[in-house]
Structure formats: C-alpha cells, structure tokens
Write an enzyme that holds these catalytic residues in place. Structure first.
Site, PDB file in Angstrom:
ATOM      1  N   ASP A 212       0.835  -1.192   0.000  1.00 52.19           N
ATOM      2  CA  ASP A 212       0.000   0.000   0.000  1.00 52.19           C
ATOM      3  C   ASP A 212       0.874   1.248   0.000  1.00 52.19           C
ATOM      4  OD1 ASP A 212      -2.690   1.281   0.378  1.00 52.19           O
ATOM      5  OD2 ASP A 212      -1.757   1.946   2.248  1.00 52.19           O
ATOM      6  N   GLU A 273       1.602  -0.686  -5.181  1.00 52.13           N
ATOM      7  CA  GLU A 273       0.592   0.331  -5.452  1.00 52.13           C
ATOM      8  C   GLU A 273       1.350   1.657  -5.428  1.00 52.13           C
ATOM      9  OE1 GLU A 273      -3.318   2.578  -3.622  1.00 52.13           O
ATOM     10  OE2 GLU A 273      -1.493   2.196  -2.477  1.00 52.13           O
TER      11      GLU A 273
END
Length: 555
Positions: A212, A273
């Site tokens: 993330d 990401e």
C-alpha cells in the site's frame, strides 16, 4: 474443474509474470458467521468459486486488527487477524486450502502508516518529545506563535491538513486520516520491524504482498512547503522533487525486502501500489526490487482507442527496459466500478473526488466493460480482477448518507461521498438482500445492497450462458489453454481508425471496436471468443472485442 495443487518447479517461480489475481475486499466478499461483515470463514467457503473462475491467486485487502477508520488501512497489529474476520488459525487454514485448489495468496501490507491505536503510537504519545518512541513516527514542533500552526502546508489525501497537534504541543504527520500516523522510515527500528513482519507471514505460507502507498514512506527531512493545489499533490504530480511522494529513498527499502522474498525456497513476490511521475515506474521494478506494479494509467484511461493504445504502448515499452511484465486492471476498491465509468460521457478517471453524480447508461457501460475485460485478458502480462466485476456489478451511488463510512465523506465536509459505492457486499444467491452474502437470511450487510442486484448474483450469472461471469470464465480458460495468451509476444497491426488490432503468439489476434459503427473482420480469421454477439455479416459491432485465430484451412 479445479486448478491443480501447487507444486514447486522453475516455471512456477515466474508464475507472477502472467498471473490473473482476484482482489478480495474481505469485509464485502462473503460473511461466514452471519454478522453482516465478510470474514475468513466466508472466503474459505467461496474458494471453490474462485478456483472454478480460473484465477491464479487472490489478493486480500487488510485483515489485521484495526479500528477500521479507513477500512483496515489503519493497522493496529500487523501479525494478527481482526476478530470480526476470524483468527490466525483460520488464516492458516485458508492459506492451506487455497494452495490445495491451486490458488496463491497475496496479502496487503501497509508500511507508510499505522493506526493511532497501534501500541507503538500509544507509546509515542505517552513519551516525551525527542524520545526513541516518538522517533518511530514523524513528530515536529509547530510554526507561528507558541507553535500553534502546522509544521508545513501539506494536504492529506482524504482532505484537510496532514498534521494533528498532541496534548504536549507537538504535531504528528499523517498523509491520510489523523487516525493513520505516518511512520519514520529513517528509523532503524521501523525497518527492522517490517522485515520481521514480512518473514512472519512468509513463514505462514503467504505467497506475496501488495504494498500500500509504495511510493510513500520516505519524506524530505526538511519538510518543505508544497505551495501546490490540494488535488495535484495527492497524486504526486506537478513537482519533480516531491517532498513525500516517489522519493528515491524508497528503493533501498525494497532492495532489502526483495532479498528476504528471494531467500525462500519458493520465492515470494511483491506488487506495488505506486502513483509515480511519468517514466519512474521501472525504477520500482528493477531485478533486485519489486516484481510488478498496478497499472493505474490503464485503469484511469478513457474508453478511446488512441488513448488506450498510447497507455498500452508506454506500459510495455517502459517496463521492458527493466525486464518487468505489464499488468492491467479496470477496477479496485478505491475507484468507481468501470461498468459505471464506461456508461458516462467521460469514461476516464481524472478527479480524486470521483466522477459521481453524472448519469450513467449501464447498458452501454456493461457492453464496454465486457469489451474491456476481454481486451485486458488478451494483453501480455498479468491482470487484476476486482471482486464482483466478473458479475457485472455497477457502482452503488445512492447509498444513504447515514450509511457512508469512507473517511473522505467526513474529511471533505460531506462534499465527496468517497469509495463506499464500490465496496458494497457481493450478491451470491436469491432474489432479495442480502443475496446470500451471509449465512443467515436476517443478517444485514454493513453496506446496503441494491434490490436490483438479484439479476447480478453469482447464481443468476451461472444460469445465463451470455452473462459476464461466463465471459470471464471463458477468457480465463483460454489464458490457461492457449499458449499465445501465455506468451509475452505482442505486435500491433493496422486497423480502421477507432479500433485496436494486435497479434499475440500462436496465430492469435485481438480486435477491439471502439467506434459507433461495425468494422469488417479478416476473412481468414475465425472467432475464438467475443465479448458480445457478432453481426451475421461477419463484422464486429461497436464496443465489442473478439479474439481470433487463423483458419489454416483457408490460409
């Protein structure tokens, strides 16, 4: 038929180069105990569905203990399971059962920030300024009279400033919500802790991690002002040397992580990401860093032939410089579902506030979504399927305001509804909510489902041979059986304006018609799979994709 049990060989080390990975937003996938929230028991019960769908792996959004201030991306314990979702023992069983069905398991890891309820942050709040406990996070003195103003002008991704003041007068940094304090990655303790967390899950059999905010973590120690419009800094655009996005220091972190992943007999993998400036993505995917990265340019691209071709070209060309495979994705838990996006006058994603409130022609959006899915699965590299897109689900944009839980809703002063509309629990069976989401008919899902989802359930999709589910299953079956789709060969061919035409290996071609008129297909090529009915005269209708193979009898 289920996929075979995982076994190790040299080819399996490279499974990730062409893998189709199914994203499980666990809170909304399937409820195994009837409390209205998805959980590990529900996911375990649906593993055969995912194996039959034909995906190679599942990626599970955060399932760690969390106050859920941001849907689990505020982690209070990186080595546990949120009690609502189950137990660590159930997680072990899930990993084992997934592997028995030929499915690999990828978890989310959230290294940019913790929850404000994490033991480290609670210790930091209780410790004095300058203490080792505070050094794990980013605490600073304020500016102005008595330090009453934030240390700089940075904007938070969910709206408002990135700084919150503590009771002793210092401020702490949070690039997202105040409940998500940023970690200080200049701290050796932080780096050692996350290396330990990786090993903990790898030792349990997890096959990889999706990282993330992979472009975050490292900040300019001078913490300079940005002096840029709010939304331009959220995406990390508009400034070459951005003080907190896409800084070169992240690559040292990922080299150490890659060494850990490669130390296992069955090498583990990482997915980034990362929202980065043009030309920077290959830096993350060098041979000693991360394996693959989400292709946000493709996800956000308008349904226009020239733009799609440019994104496809740039992706393949840029990543080839470091030998990394492309990935393709149409929807995820942060963006409006593509059935809805493609049904609007503007089909791309341009605004972090989400393009909501504009009418969507769902029939048109569905037709384009079918064509986009087959295009995505015909391209070389890997692909991501967000839960429910294989059922044709649309964005739920009329959720009651009282039901909204995304922090963007509050942080924006109730002006941006946020991401809840793509996180509504999945419909599985039946004619009325909760559509088999839970084990008990009376269970109320944590977000309400539309009544008309009765025609979108997995059960309804299975009964209709022309459904979105059948299209995905057919396309995924082809990826497993046709060597042309498993290769990395790719060549553009000349086609009419407004179309995409390319060739893969093994005499396989893909044609996509993005115009408003039919286009002719080559006479010596036979349809293998189409996203919708072809015209009787052999032409390809608008907003339709077809896979073709060479008719060797007439060649």
């Amino acid at each position: 038929m289920h996929n075979p049990t995982l076994t190790h060989d040299a080819a399996n080390d490279l499974w990730w180069r062409s893998a189709v990975i199914y994203q499980v937003y666990i809170r909304s996938f399937a409820d195994g105990d009837g409390d209205g929230t998805g959980d590990i028991a529900g996911l375990r019960s649906r593993l055969p569905y995912l194996a039959d769908l034909g995906v190679d792996a599942i990626w599970i959004n955060p399932w760690y203990p969390s106050p859920l201030a941001d849907g689990g991306y505020d982690v209070s314990d990186y080595r546990g399971i949120h009690p609502t979702y189950g137990t660590l023992d159930e997680a072990r069983k899930l990993i084992t059962e997934a592997h028995e069905l030929g499915l690999r398991v990828i978890l989310d890891i959230v290294p940019n920030h913790t929850s404000d309820q994490h033991a480290w942050f609670q210790e930091a709040l209780a410790a004095p300024p300058g203490s080792p406990a505070r050094d794990r996070f980013i605490f600073r003195e304020g500016r102005g009279e008595n330090g009453g103003e934030p240390p700089n002008d940075w904007y938070a991704a969910f709206g408002g400033p990135t700084w919150t003041r503590t009771s002793d007068g210092q401020w702490y940094l949070h690039l997202f919500a105040p409940e998500q304090p940023d970690l200080n990655w200049d701290s050796p303790a932080v780096r050692a802790e996350f290396e330990s967390i990786l090993r903990f899950w790898f030792d349990l059999g997890v096959d990889g991690f999706r990282i993330d905010v992979a472009h975050g973590m490292v900040k300019d120690p001078a913490l300079p002002d940005l002096s840029l419009p709010e939304f331009s800094v959220i995406a990390g655009e508009g400034q070459d040397n951005h003080p907190h996005w896409d800084r070169d220091g992240v690559h040292d972190i990922y080299r150490s992580w890659r060494a850990i992943a490669d130390s296992y007999p069955d090498p583990r993998i990482f997915v980034a990401e990362a929202h980065v400036r043009p030309g920077r993505m290959p830096d993350y995917l060098r041979a000693d860093e991360l394996h693959t990265a989400f292709n946000f340019d493709f996800l956000k691209c308008a349904w226009e032939a020239d733009r799609l071709r440019e994104v496809i070209d740039r992706t393949i060309t840029d990543l080839a410089t470091v030998g990394a495979p492309a990935t393709w994705v149409l929807s995820n838990h942060d963006e409006t579902r593509h059935v809805t996006r493609y049904g609007r006058a503007h089909t791309g994603v341009t605004n972090p506030a989400r393009d909501q409130g504009h009418p969507a022609d769902l029939a048109l959006g569905t037709r384009r979504a079918r064509a986009a899915a087959l295009l995505m699965l015909a391209l070389p590299g890997g692909a991501y399927v967000y839960q429910g897109e294989e059922l044709g689900l649309y964005e739920v944009e009329n959720l009651p305001e009282s039901a909204l839980q995304d922090p963007t809703w509050e942080r924006s002063g109730h002006t941006v509804r946020g991401r809840d509309g793509c996180r509504v629990p999945l419909p599985w069976t039946g004619d009325t909510p909760p559509f088999g989401f839970g084990t008990f008919v009376s269970a109320t899902p944590w977000l309400p489902q539309p009544d008309d989802w009765k025609s979108y359930t997995a059960e309804a999709n299975r009964a209709d041979p022309t459904s979105m589910l059948h299209l995905y299953r057919s396309a995924l079956r082809l990826r497993r059986t046709n060597s042309g789709l498993r290769s990395e060969e790719f060549r553009w061919l000349a086609g009419p304006p407004g179309t995409l035409l390319f060739e893969r290996d093994n005499a396989l071609r893909c044609a996509v018609n993005l115009t408003d008129r039919p286009i002719p297909l080559p006479g010596t090529w036979v349809p293998l799979l189409a996203s919708g009915p072809l015209n009787k005269d052999g032409t390809l209708p608008p907003d339709t994709t077809v896979l073709l193979h060479l008719d060797r009898l007439t060649d």
